[in-house]
Design a protein around this motif. Sequence first.
Motif, mmCIF file in Angstrom:
data_model
loop_
_atom_site.group_PDB
_atom_site.id
_atom_site.type_symbol
_atom_site.label_atom_id
_atom_site.label_comp_id
_atom_site.label_asym_id
_atom_site.label_seq_id
_atom_site.Cartn_x
_atom_site.Cartn_y
_atom_site.Cartn_z
ATOM 1 N N ALA A 1 43.669 23.212 46.611
ATOM 2 C CA ALA A 1 44.618 22.820 47.625
ATOM 3 C C ALA A 1 45.645 23.960 47.919
ATOM 4 O O ALA A 1 45.817 24.192 49.301
ATOM 5 C CB ALA A 1 45.257 21.619 47.387
ATOM 6 N N ILE A 2 46.057 24.594 47.097
ATOM 7 C CA ILE A 2 47.114 25.596 47.271
ATOM 8 C C ILE A 2 46.428 26.825 47.900
ATOM 9 O O ILE A 2 46.865 27.488 48.988
ATOM 10 C CB ILE A 2 47.705 25.996 46.092
ATOM 11 C CG1 ILE A 2 48.731 25.006 45.552
ATOM 12 C CG2 ILE A 2 48.556 27.610 46.136
ATOM 13 C CD1 ILE A 2 49.044 25.427 43.959
ATOM 14 N N ASN A 3 45.156 27.301 47.371
ATOM 15 C CA ASN A 3 44.542 28.327 47.806
ATOM 16 C C ASN A 3 44.187 28.088 49.541
ATOM 17 O O ASN A 3 44.145 29.029 50.241
ATOM 18 C CB ASN A 3 43.280 28.831 47.152
ATOM 19 C CG ASN A 3 43.768 29.335 45.839
ATOM 20 O OD1 ASN A 3 44.882 29.912 45.763
ATOM 21 N ND2 ASN A 3 42.702 29.480 44.766
ATOM 22 N N GLY A 4 43.824 26.758 49.643
ATOM 23 C CA GLY A 4 43.243 26.355 50.987
ATOM 24 C C GLY A 4 44.379 26.670 52.008
ATOM 25 O O GLY A 4 44.285 27.299 53.225
ATOM 26 N N HIS A 5 45.589 26.159 51.656
ATOM 27 C CA HIS A 5 46.892 26.358 52.390
ATOM 28 C C HIS A 5 47.242 28.163 52.794
ATOM 29 O O HIS A 5 47.463 28.333 53.538
ATOM 30 C CB HIS A 5 48.053 25.659 52.097
ATOM 31 C CG HIS A 5 49.302 25.792 52.695
ATOM 32 N ND1 HIS A 5 49.230 25.416 54.339
ATOM 33 C CD2 HIS A 5 50.585 26.297 52.585
ATOM 34 C CE1 HIS A 5 50.434 25.455 54.513
ATOM 35 N NE2 HIS A 5 51.130 25.996 53.787
ATOM 36 N N LEU A 6 47.098 28.687 51.440
ATOM 37 C CA LEU A 6 47.265 30.154 51.505
ATOM 38 C C LEU A 6 46.388 30.893 52.553
ATOM 39 O O LEU A 6 46.899 31.568 53.195
ATOM 40 C CB LEU A 6 47.101 30.719 50.288
ATOM 41 C CG LEU A 6 47.356 32.123 50.130
ATOM 42 C CD1 LEU A 6 48.650 32.571 50.417
ATOM 43 C CD2 LEU A 6 47.026 32.647 48.502
ATOM 44 N N GLY A 7 45.178 30.520 52.650
ATOM 45 C CA GLY A 7 44.334 30.779 53.687
ATOM 46 C C GLY A 7 44.763 30.674 55.185
ATOM 47 O O GLY A 7 44.634 31.468 55.871
ATOM 48 N N GLY B 1 32.731 34.059 40.057
ATOM 49 C CA GLY B 1 33.919 33.229 40.112
ATOM 50 C C GLY B 1 34.563 33.664 41.509
ATOM 51 O O GLY B 1 35.379 32.792 42.048
ATOM 52 N N GLY B 2 34.597 34.981 41.824
ATOM 53 C CA GLY B 2 35.270 35.458 43.053
ATOM 54 C C GLY B 2 34.586 34.640 44.444
ATOM 55 O O GLY B 2 35.349 33.961 45.066
ATOM 56 N N LEU B 3 33.389 34.381 44.459
ATOM 57 C CA LEU B 3 32.736 33.598 45.483
ATOM 58 C C LEU B 3 33.111 32.339 45.375
ATOM 59 O O LEU B 3 33.227 31.511 46.254
ATOM 60 C CB LEU B 3 31.285 33.860 45.277
ATOM 61 C CG LEU B 3 30.709 35.036 45.465
ATOM 62 C CD1 LEU B 3 29.185 35.409 45.400
ATOM 63 C CD2 LEU B 3 30.963 35.611 46.782
ATOM 64 N N TYR B 4 33.246 31.651 44.248
ATOM 65 C CA TYR B 4 33.531 30.283 44.215
ATOM 66 C C TYR B 4 35.116 30.132 44.627
ATOM 67 O O TYR B 4 35.377 29.051 45.294
ATOM 68 C CB TYR B 4 33.720 29.876 42.487
ATOM 69 C CG TYR B 4 34.347 28.611 42.258
ATOM 70 C CD1 TYR B 4 33.841 27.328 42.727
ATOM 71 C CD2 TYR B 4 35.648 28.805 41.672
ATOM 72 C CE1 TYR B 4 34.567 26.233 42.107
ATOM 73 C CE2 TYR B 4 36.377 27.507 41.517
ATOM 74 C CZ TYR B 4 35.808 26.108 41.608
ATOM 75 O OH TYR B 4 36.492 25.080 41.399
ATOM 76 N N ILE B 5 35.890 30.906 44.246
ATOM 77 C CA ILE B 5 37.261 30.803 44.661
ATOM 78 C C ILE B 5 37.432 31.067 46.344
ATOM 79 O O ILE B 5 37.966 30.211 47.188
ATOM 80 C CB ILE B 5 38.344 31.929 44.299
ATOM 81 C CG1 ILE B 5 38.493 31.531 42.802
ATOM 82 C CG2 ILE B 5 39.676 31.882 45.045
ATOM 83 C CD1 ILE B 5 39.115 30.114 42.647
ATOM 84 N N LEU B 6 36.695 31.932 46.905
ATOM 85 C CA LEU B 6 36.247 32.174 48.264
ATOM 86 C C LEU B 6 35.508 30.869 48.983
ATOM 87 O O LEU B 6 36.582 30.464 50.072
ATOM 88 C CB LEU B 6 35.532 33.409 48.716
ATOM 89 C CG LEU B 6 35.116 33.684 50.087
ATOM 90 C CD1 LEU B 6 36.545 34.141 50.621
ATOM 91 C CD2 LEU B 6 34.131 34.911 49.982
ATOM 92 N N GLY B 7 34.731 30.307 48.286
ATOM 93 C CA GLY B 7 34.256 29.051 48.915
ATOM 94 C C GLY B 7 35.426 27.910 49.008
ATOM 95 O O GLY B 7 35.336 27.062 49.772
ATOM 96 N N ASN B 8 35.981 27.769 47.907
ATOM 97 C CA ASN B 8 37.070 26.835 47.851
ATOM 98 C C ASN B 8 38.156 26.957 48.836
ATOM 99 O O ASN B 8 38.560 26.118 49.576
ATOM 100 C CB ASN B 8 37.589 26.844 46.580
ATOM 101 C CG ASN B 8 37.588 25.717 45.458
ATOM 102 O OD1 ASN B 8 37.701 24.592 45.986
ATOM 103 N ND2 ASN B 8 36.829 25.987 44.206
ATOM 104 N N VAL B 9 38.519 28.062 48.979
ATOM 105 C CA VAL B 9 39.634 28.444 50.080
ATOM 106 C C VAL B 9 39.022 28.047 51.539
ATOM 107 O O VAL B 9 39.761 27.266 52.255
ATOM 108 C CB VAL B 9 39.934 29.726 50.092
ATOM 109 C CG1 VAL B 9 41.024 30.115 51.318
ATOM 110 C CG2 VAL B 9 40.702 30.173 48.814
ATOM 111 N N TYR B 10 37.615 28.210 51.761
ATOM 112 C CA TYR B 10 37.070 27.783 53.022
ATOM 113 C C TYR B 10 36.885 26.206 53.094
ATOM 114 O O TYR B 10 37.034 25.856 54.329
ATOM 115 C CB TYR B 10 35.638 28.602 52.935
ATOM 116 C CG TYR B 10 34.659 27.981 54.486
ATOM 117 C CD1 TYR B 10 34.868 28.566 55.399
ATOM 118 C CD2 TYR B 10 33.781 27.087 53.908
ATOM 119 C CE1 TYR B 10 34.319 28.051 56.491
ATOM 120 C CE2 TYR B 10 32.954 26.750 55.115
ATOM 121 C CZ TYR B 10 33.250 27.118 56.404
ATOM 122 O OH TYR B 10 32.518 26.566 57.392
#
Length: 309
Positions: free
Chosen positions: A183-189, A241-250
């Motif tokens: 959730a935090i990374n989504g809002h950061l995006g 792992g990087g692609l996982y975080i990127l996908g989450n933010v999206y």
Amino acid sequence: MLAIAIGLIIGIGLPLQTSINSRLKIALGSPFLASLTSFTIGTILLAIITLIIDHGLFFPIKLFVQQPIWLWIGGIFGVTYLTANILLFPKLGSVQTVIMPILGQIVMGLLIDNFGLFYSLKSPLTITRFFGAILVLLGVIGAVSINELINKRHHRMDSESSGLFIWRMFGVIAGMLGAAQSAINGHLGAVLNSTVKAAFLSFFVGTICILLIVIFIHPKLQLNKAKNGNPWWMWIGGIIGGLYILGNVYLVPIIGTGLSVVIILLGLMIGSLIIDQFGILESKRNPVTVAQVLSLLVMISGVALIRLF
């Protein structure tokens, strides 16, 4: 449908990353050094992607004052979640190490959606969505073998005084932090107006945290060679792992934290069963059973309830 497909793909990648990092841990002799290597590679990948798309890694300093402090700690939550799995395994065994964080992720995901925490997409908790979350959890329990869970529970009952309840709660809390990170990374995006930059910053903060842990613990650096040598793929866990975080933010701003969590969990279980069935990445082969397939169908039913109602 695209969001669901992305969630499933990055979920399938999680057990692959776990297997890869486990092999890297054997080669380096330390789970913390393996984690640091994985985070560093992931950070470099996301930095390159960010430079290509956004042509820069920096953002206005005034955002530190204008935005809440929690916006910058998603990476810390990620490191906590990763470290928790390392610490829980010898205490609780493989089954409960899977179940406890997943329970925390589902609960926190539904709470975030219901109250719109971290400025996330608000989606009130209904009876149907709650029942769907229960089905997902039951499917996970069945997929990792309910019989093994029961046996381990009986085995542990006489040892409750040793503090296993605290470790279980730690697992649940770690899972809650994992959902909060999404959730935090989504809002950061949204704040940075850049999905890739948000993913990079989260991974960068995580890398700094694990680096500090390594400096404090100071594990011995070594490179152990297997008889047939070390495989090249043991270095790509950070990329996944990087692609996982990127996908989450999206995903989070589009479909909400709760649904993102359950779809990724569904992908995680699919990936785990594929690894067990074919024994890929030097994993021990454990053919998939009918009970596990039925459990997967139960999970799919739970995701459908949460998605459609």
